[in-house]
Motif scaffolding. Structure first.
Motif, PDB file in Angstrom:
ATOM      1  N   SER A 332       0.806  -1.223   0.000  1.00  0.00           N
ATOM      2  CA  SER A 332       0.000   0.000   0.000  1.00  0.00           C
ATOM      3  C   SER A 332       0.840   1.274   0.000  1.00  0.00           C
ATOM      4  O   SER A 332       0.489   2.253  -0.660  1.00  0.00           O
ATOM      5  N   SER A 333       1.955   1.278   0.729  1.00  0.00           N
ATOM      6  CA  SER A 333       2.711   2.513   0.920  1.00  0.00           C
ATOM      7  C   SER A 333       4.124   2.474   0.360  1.00  0.00           C
ATOM      8  O   SER A 333       4.812   3.493   0.356  1.00  0.00           O
ATOM      9  N   GLY A 334       4.586   1.319  -0.072  1.00  0.00           N
ATOM     10  CA  GLY A 334       5.948   1.224  -0.577  1.00  0.00           C
ATOM     11  C   GLY A 334       6.945   1.009   0.539  1.00  0.00           C
ATOM     12  O   GLY A 334       6.611   0.974   1.729  1.00  0.00           O
ATOM     13  N   VAL A 335       8.202   0.887   0.163  1.00  0.00           N
ATOM     14  CA  VAL A 335       9.243   0.514   1.113  1.00  0.00           C
ATOM     15  C   VAL A 335       9.809   1.714   1.872  1.00  0.00           C
ATOM     16  O   VAL A 335      10.362   1.560   2.965  1.00  0.00           O
ATOM     17  N   GLU A 336       9.671   2.935   1.345  1.00  0.00           N
ATOM     18  CA  GLU A 336      10.340   4.087   1.953  1.00  0.00           C
ATOM     19  C   GLU A 336       9.854   4.348   3.376  1.00  0.00           C
ATOM     20  O   GLU A 336      10.650   4.625   4.284  1.00  0.00           O
ATOM     21  N   GLY A 337       8.518   4.259   3.576  1.00  0.00           N
ATOM     22  CA  GLY A 337       7.980   4.491   4.920  1.00  0.00           C
ATOM     23  C   GLY A 337       8.473   3.467   5.922  1.00  0.00           C
ATOM     24  O   GLY A 337       8.789   3.797   7.074  1.00  0.00           O
ATOM     25  N   LEU A 338       8.557   2.208   5.489  1.00  0.00           N
ATOM     26  CA  LEU A 338       9.069   1.152   6.371  1.00  0.00           C
ATOM     27  C   LEU A 338      10.534   1.389   6.715  1.00  0.00           C
ATOM     28  O   LEU A 338      10.958   1.214   7.866  1.00  0.00           O
ATOM     29  N   LEU A 339      11.327   1.794   5.723  1.00  0.00           N
ATOM     30  CA  LEU A 339      12.750   2.043   5.968  1.00  0.00           C
ATOM     31  C   LEU A 339      12.954   3.221   6.913  1.00  0.00           C
ATOM     32  O   LEU A 339      13.816   3.175   7.799  1.00  0.00           O
ATOM     33  N   GLU A 340      12.170   4.276   6.741  1.00  0.00           N
ATOM     34  CA  GLU A 340      12.295   5.424   7.632  1.00  0.00           C
ATOM     35  C   GLU A 340      11.935   5.047   9.062  1.00  0.00           C
ATOM     36  O   GLU A 340      12.576   5.485  10.023  1.00  0.00           O
ATOM     37  N   LYS A 341      10.902   4.221   9.221  1.00  0.00           N
ATOM     38  CA  LYS A 341      10.519   3.760  10.561  1.00  0.00           C
ATOM     39  C   LYS A 341      11.646   2.922  11.167  1.00  0.00           C
ATOM     40  O   LYS A 341      11.996   3.085  12.352  1.00  0.00           O
ATOM     41  N   LEU A 342      12.235   2.033  10.386  1.00  0.00           N
ATOM     42  CA  LEU A 342      13.323   1.190  10.868  1.00  0.00           C
ATOM     43  C   LEU A 342      14.518   2.035  11.298  1.00  0.00           C
ATOM     44  O   LEU A 342      15.087   1.842  12.381  1.00  0.00           O
ATOM     45  N   ILE A 343      14.900   2.992  10.464  1.00  0.00           N
ATOM     46  CA  ILE A 343      16.053   3.843  10.783  1.00  0.00           C
ATOM     47  C   ILE A 343      15.767   4.701  12.013  1.00  0.00           C
ATOM     48  O   ILE A 343      16.618   4.865  12.890  1.00  0.00           O
ATOM     49  N   SER A 344      14.559   5.250  12.099  1.00  0.00           N
ATOM     50  CA  SER A 344      14.196   6.070  13.263  1.00  0.00           C
ATOM     51  C   SER A 344      14.272   5.263  14.547  1.00  0.00           C
ATOM     52  O   SER A 344      14.754   5.747  15.574  1.00  0.00           O
ATOM     53  N   ASP A 345      13.785   4.017  14.503  1.00  0.00           N
ATOM     54  CA  ASP A 345      13.842   3.166  15.694  1.00  0.00           C
ATOM     55  C   ASP A 345      15.279   2.894  16.106  1.00  0.00           C
ATOM     56  O   ASP A 345      15.630   2.975  17.296  1.00  0.00           O
ATOM     57  N   LEU A 346      16.127   2.564  15.133  1.00  0.00           N
ATOM     58  CA  LEU A 346      17.502   2.195  15.453  1.00  0.00           C
ATOM     59  C   LEU A 346      18.355   3.400  15.850  1.00  0.00           C
ATOM     60  O   LEU A 346      19.314   3.264  16.600  1.00  0.00           O
ATOM     61  N   GLN A 347      18.005   4.576  15.330  1.00  0.00           N
ATOM     62  CA  GLN A 347      18.730   5.789  15.734  1.00  0.00           C
ATOM     63  C   GLN A 347      18.106   6.447  16.960  1.00  0.00           C
ATOM     64  O   GLN A 347      18.675   7.367  17.526  1.00  0.00           O
ATOM     65  N   MET A 348      16.908   5.971  17.340  1.00  0.00           N
ATOM     66  CA  MET A 348      16.145   6.535  18.461  1.00  0.00           C
ATOM     67  C   MET A 348      15.898   8.032  18.275  1.00  0.00           C
ATOM     68  O   MET A 348      15.964   8.818  19.215  1.00  0.00           O
ATOM     69  N   LYS A 349      15.601   8.411  17.045  1.00  0.00           N
ATOM     70  CA  LYS A 349      15.194   9.783  16.756  1.00  0.00           C
ATOM     71  C   LYS A 349      14.534   9.799  15.384  1.00  0.00           C
ATOM     72  O   LYS A 349      14.708   8.885  14.575  1.00  0.00           O
ATOM     73  N   ASN A 350      13.763  10.836  15.129  1.00  0.00           N
ATOM     74  CA  ASN A 350      13.024  10.936  13.875  1.00  0.00           C
ATOM     75  C   ASN A 350      13.972  11.245  12.724  1.00  0.00           C
ATOM     76  O   ASN A 350      14.761  12.178  12.789  1.00  0.00           O
ATOM     77  N   CYS A 351      13.884  10.436  11.671  1.00  0.00           N
ATOM     78  CA  CYS A 351      14.734  10.683  10.495  1.00  0.00           C
ATOM     79  C   CYS A 351      13.857  11.039   9.299  1.00  0.00           C
ATOM     80  O   CYS A 351      14.058  10.542   8.196  1.00  0.00           O
ATOM     81  N   GLY A 352      12.868  11.880   9.521  1.00  0.00           N
ATOM     82  CA  GLY A 352      11.902  12.211   8.480  1.00  0.00           C
ATOM     83  C   GLY A 352      12.485  12.910   7.272  1.00  0.00           C
ATOM     84  O   GLY A 352      11.809  13.052   6.260  1.00  0.00           O
ATOM     85  N   GLY A 353      13.744  13.360   7.339  1.00  0.00           N
ATOM     86  CA  GLY A 353      14.332  14.054   6.204  1.00  0.00           C
ATOM     87  C   GLY A 353      14.688  13.150   5.041  1.00  0.00           C
ATOM     88  O   GLY A 353      14.928  13.619   3.924  1.00  0.00           O
ATOM     89  N   LEU A 354      14.732  11.831   5.263  1.00  0.00           N
ATOM     90  CA  LEU A 354      15.073  10.904   4.181  1.00  0.00           C
ATOM     91  C   LEU A 354      13.898  10.783   3.221  1.00  0.00           C
ATOM     92  O   LEU A 354      12.750  10.695   3.629  1.00  0.00           O
ATOM     93  N   ILE A 355      14.202  10.736   1.921  1.00  0.00           N
ATOM     94  CA  ILE A 355      13.134  10.725   0.920  1.00  0.00           C
ATOM     95  C   ILE A 355      13.203   9.473   0.065  1.00  0.00           C
ATOM     96  O   ILE A 355      12.252   8.710  -0.017  1.00  0.00           O
ATOM     97  N   THR A 356      14.322   9.250  -0.571  1.00  0.00           N
ATOM     98  CA  THR A 356      14.409   8.167  -1.548  1.00  0.00           C
ATOM     99  C   THR A 356      14.858   6.865  -0.896  1.00  0.00           C
ATOM    100  O   THR A 356      15.462   6.852   0.181  1.00  0.00           O
ATOM    101  N   HIS A 357      14.593   5.789  -1.603  1.00  0.00           N
ATOM    102  CA  HIS A 357      15.013   4.466  -1.144  1.00  0.00           C
ATOM    103  C   HIS A 357      16.529   4.381  -1.063  1.00  0.00           C
ATOM    104  O   HIS A 357      17.091   3.813  -0.112  1.00  0.00           O
ATOM    105  N   ASP A 358      17.220   4.952  -2.045  1.00  0.00           N
ATOM    106  CA  ASP A 358      18.680   4.907  -2.065  1.00  0.00           C
ATOM    107  C   ASP A 358      19.288   5.633  -0.862  1.00  0.00           C
ATOM    108  O   ASP A 358      20.288   5.178  -0.285  1.00  0.00           O
ATOM    109  N   GLN A 359      18.689   6.765  -0.475  1.00  0.00           N
ATOM    110  CA  GLN A 359      19.188   7.493   0.689  1.00  0.00           C
ATOM    111  C   GLN A 359      19.052   6.648   1.957  1.00  0.00           C
ATOM    112  O   GLN A 359      19.957   6.611   2.788  1.00  0.00           O
TER     113      GLN A 359
END
Length: 654
Positions: A332-359
Motif C-alpha cells: 500500500s505505501s511502498g518501502v520508503e515508509g518502512l525504511l524510515e521507521k526502521l532507521i528512526s527506531d535504530l537511531q532513536m530519533k526521527n529521520c523524516g528528512g530521508l526521501i528516496t530508497h537509495d538514501q
C-alpha cells in the motif's frame, strides 16, 4: 505590621541612648532610615511573582497539586504527569555535558525526565524533593564536587529514602570519582564533610549524607572512568537503553489472557543463540549475525510467539525495532515508509528528512555496522521485503539478530547459511482448553450447569484442533454472551461446520497468494485426498496437466499441508473446512448426502463438476438408482479410507 514594630523599637532604643551623646543621634537616625529601606525592599521582593529556578523540564505547565507531606509542590512537567526520571548533578561539573546529553536523549525517546539546572546553594527546594518522590527512577551523576554541595547531598539522601520506602530505582553514574572513594570517604570527600561541619551543619544531617553515599557506592552503576573509554556519548546511549528496559518502553503489546507455552519459546531462544535460564534471557552466544524465520499455518500464533521472544530479549541489544504487517504496508505505501521507521527506531530519533530508497539504504549501510541490533519484521511474504529492509547482514554489528514471521519457508533461501526457521505447531489440547477457558469465562459457570459448559468447551476446542485464532475468536464471542447455554450449544455445533470470520480472512490471504494449479491441488487435498498417499496422486495430477511436485512443495513451505507417516497427506481440520467452503461455491460436491442426491437425479444438482463417494456408498446406493445419463460429463471420485479406486470418467460404469 511586624516591620513597623521593629522600626519603633529601634527608634526608642536609639533615642534613649542618644540622650547621653548628642553626636550619636545622627548615626542612629541614618541607621533607622537604612533599616526601613531594606525592609521595604525585602517585602516587595517576596510579594513579587517569580519563576522557580533550579528545576528544568520542557515545556512548563501550571504546578501540580500538592502531595500530603510537609513540603509544598511546585514542579513543571512536560506531559501533565509525574516525572519518570530525576537527574541530579553538580551544575558546574556536568550540566553542559553528560547531564544535558542524558536529559535530551531521555526526552527524545519518550521518557519524561526532569533535572536540576544549577546548584541551589545552602538549601534545597521543595519542588526538587517532590519530583524525587514522584519519579520512578533517579540518576545521580556523582562528581568530586558533588559532596561539596549541601543541596546535592540532601537530594541524594532523599533518593535513598525513596528507594528504601517505595523501592524506587537509583541508577548512579560515577563521573570522575570511583565507588571505593565514596565508600571510604577519604581525601577530598572527607575535606568536604569537614567544611560542612565548620559551617554548622547538624551532625545528624551529615551522618545521613555519609550513609547515603555509602549506599550509592555499593549499588551497581556506570563508571565513566572505567567504562566506554570515557566517552560520554557512548555512556549516554547505554544508560538510556537501560532506562528504556526498566520502563518496558520497548515491550510490544500482547493481549491479556495468553497461555505462554515454554517449549516453543525455548526452541526459538536456542536457534537465536540466546542464553535463556529460568525464563529469563541473560546473554547472546556468539558474535555472528543470525536470522530466524518463524513460520506456521495461518492463525497458529506466529506473531504472538515472536512478540513474546522480542519482549524477553530486547534488553540485550543496543537498539531494536518492530515493523508490523510488512506485506500489507509494502503493497500500500511502498518501502520508503518502512525504511524510515526502521532507521528512526535504530537511531532513536526521527529521520523524516530521508526521501528516496537509495538514501535510506546508504544510512543503513553506514550507521549500524558496529551496533548490536534486534529487528522483528512481521508477516513477510516475499524475499523482496527482506532485501529492501535488511538486505545484507553486514549492515548490522556483531551479535545482531533479525527475527521474522514468514508465510513461506523458502523466502529465506538467499540467507542460506545464516538463516534458520522454526515452525509453530497448533496447541496441545490441555493448553488449548486453558486458553479457551481464560478468555471465555470471566467467572465460574453456574454450579448446576458446570459439567455441560465444560463438555461444550471440550467439544469446541476439539473441533479447532489447537488453532489459537479460532479459540480466541470463539471464546471472546461466548464471553460477551454470558451464560446462555443455548448459545453455547449452537456455537458448539457451528464450530464443527463453519469458520470464524477472522480465521477465514487469515486463510484467504494465504490461499489468494497461490497460483491456479496449486489452488486446485490444495482444494483436492482439502475435500478428497487428506490421508492419501501423495505418490499415487501425483500420477493423476500430472496426467491432468498439473505440476504436482512444485505445488506440493509450495503448500508444504506455506505450512498448509504436511507429509505424514506412510507418505500420506495431512491437512489441519480448519483448513479443510475452508477448502470445502470454497469448493461448495464451484459445484464440487464433497458431502456424500449431496452426491447421492445428485446421482439419483436431483435436478438442482445436475451442474456438479465433481462427486466424492466412499466405495461402500457407491456400491449400496448409487448403482441401484438407475440411469446416470444426466451426469455423463461429471468427474466421479471413488474413495475408501486408504486408496483411490477410481478416477475421472466421462460416463459411469454399469
Amino acid at each position: 505590621m511586624n516591620s513597623t514594630l521593629l522600626v519603633l523599637a529601634l527608634a526608642f532604643c536609639f533615642t534613649v541612648d542618644a540622650a547621653r551623646s548628642p553626636a550619636a543621634l545622627v548615626i542612629y537616625i541614618a541607621t533607622i532610615v537604612l533599616a526601613v529601606i531594606a525592609i521595604e525592599i525585602t517585602v516587595c521582593a517576596v510579594a513579587r511573582p517569580r519563576t522557580e529556578r533550579g528545576l528544568v523540564s520542557s515545556p512548563p505547565v501550571p504546578p501540580s497539586s500538592s502531595l500530603s507531606s510537609s513540603y509544598s509542590s511546585s514542579i513543571s512537567t512536560s506531559s501533565g504527569t509525574n516525572p519518570q526520571v530525576f537527574l541530579s548533578s553538580r551544575g558546574p561539573d556536568t550540566c553542559k555535558g553528560l547531564a544535558d546529553f542524558l536529559y535530551t536523549r531521555l526526552n527524545d525517546v519518550g521518557i519524561h525526565a526532569v533535572r536540576d539546572n544549577e546548584d541551589i546553594g545552602e538549601g534545597i527546594k521543595d519542588a526538587s524533593l517532590e519530583s524525587i518522590r514522584q519519579s520512578k527512577i533517579s540518576i545521580p551523576i556523582i562528581s568530586k564536587n558533588y559532596t561539596s554541595s549541601r543541596s546535592c547531598l540532601m537530594k541524594l539522601a532523599q533518593m535513598v529514602e525513596c528507594k528504601e520506602a517505595n523501592n524506587q530505582f537509583i541508577v548512579p553514574i560515577f563521573y570522575d570519582i570511583s565507588p571505593p572513594e565514596l565508600k571510604c570517604q577519604w581525601g577530598f570527600i572527607g575535606q568536604c564533610f569537614h567544611e560542612h561541619e565548620k559551617q554548622g551543619v547538624d551532625h545528624t544531617d551529615i551522618a545521613k549524607w555519609k550513609r547515603a553515599l555509602r549506599k550509592i557506592a555499593g549499588k551497581k552503576g556506570y563508571d565513566l572512568l572505567t567504562g566506554n573509554n570515557g566517552y560520554q556519548g557512548a555512556l549516554t546511549e547505554e544508560v538510556v537503553g537501560y532506562i528504556l528496559e526498566l520502563w518496558k518502553k520497548n515491550d510490544l503489546y500482547l493481549p491479556d489472557g495468553l497461555v505462554e507455552i515454554e517449549r516453543p519459546i525455548q526452541e526459538v531462544m536456542i536457534k537465536l543463540g540466546v542464553v535463556y535460564v529460568n525464563k529469563k534471557a541473560t546473554g547472546i552466544d556468539g558474535e555472528g549475525v543470525r536470522v530466524l524465520g518463524i513460520c506456521g499455518m495461518p492463525g497458529v500464533g506466529k506473531t504472538t510467539v515472536a512478540k513474546i521472544v522480542y519482549n524477553k530479549i530486547h534488553h540485550l541489544f543496543q537498539r531494536c525495532s518492530f515493523l508490523s504487517d510488512i506485506t500489507t504496508t509494502f503493497e500500500s505505501s511502498g518501502v520508503e515508509g518502512l525504511l524510515e521507521k526502521l532507521i528512526s527506531d535504530l537511531q532513536m530519533k526521527n529521520c523524516g528528512g530521508l526521501i528516496t530508497h537509495d538514501q535510506c539504504i546508504e544510512v543503513m549501510k553506514k550507521s549500524f555496522s558496529e551496533m548490536k541490533v534486534l529487528i522483528l519484521l512481521d508477516d513477510v511474504q516475499d524475499f523482496d521485503h527482506i532485501r529492501h529492509l535488511v538486505g545484507k547482514i553486514s549492515w548490522f554489528g556483531p551479535g545482531s539478530r533479525i527475527l521474522l514471521t514468514i508465510r513461506r519457508k523458502d523466502v529465506l533461501c538467499e540467507y542460506r547459511g545464516v538463516a534458520d526457521t522454526f515452525e509453530v505447531e497448533p496447541m496441545r489440547s490441555c493448553h488449548a482448553l486453558q486458553l479457551f477457558c481464560k478468555q471465555a469465562f470471566c467467572e465460574y459457570p453456574p454450579e448446576e450447569e458446570k459439567n455441560e459448559y465444560y463438555h461444550l468447551s471440550v467439544d469446541i476446542i476439539n473441533s479447532f484442533e489447537g488453532l489459537p485464532l479460532s479459540l480466541r475468536e470463539t471464546a471472546s464471542y461466548l464471553n460477551n454472551c454470558g451464560w446462555d447455554i443455548e448459545i453455547w450449544r449452537e456455537t458448539s455445533d457451528f464450530s464443527r461446520k463453519k469458520l470464524e470470520r477472522k480465521v477465514k480472512l487469515a486463510f484467504e490471504a494465504s490461499y489468494n497468494s497461490l497460483d491456479e494449479y496449486t489452488r486446485k491441488i490444495f482444494l483436492n487435498i482439502a475435500c478428497f485426498y487428506n490421508g492419501m498417499d501423495w505418490r499415487i496422486l501425483t500420477c493423476e495430477w500430472q496426467a491432468n496437466g498439473y505440476h504436482p511436485l512444485r505445488s506440493i512443495k509450495i503448500l508444504i513451505d506455506m505450512c498448509l499441508i504436511k507429509i505424514g507417516e506412510n507418505n500420506k497427506f495431512w491437512m489441519h481440520n480448519q483448513l479443510r473446512k475452508y477448502g470445502k467452503e470454497i469448493v461448495g461455491k464451484h459445484r464440487r460436491l464433497y458431502n456424500h448426502v449431496d452426491a447421492l442426491s445428485t446421482l439419483k437425479g436431483n435436478e438442482s444438482a445436475t451442474d456438479a463438476k465433481a462427486l466424492c463417494l466412499t466405495f461402500d456408498e457407491r456400491r449400496s446406493e448409487c448403482f441401484r438408482s438407475g440411469s446416470f445419463g444426466h451426469l455423463s460429463s461429471v468427474r466421479f471420485l471413488r474413495l475408501d479410507e486408504a486408496t483411490i479406486e477410481g478416477s475421472s470418467q466421462n460416463v459411469f460404469p454399469n
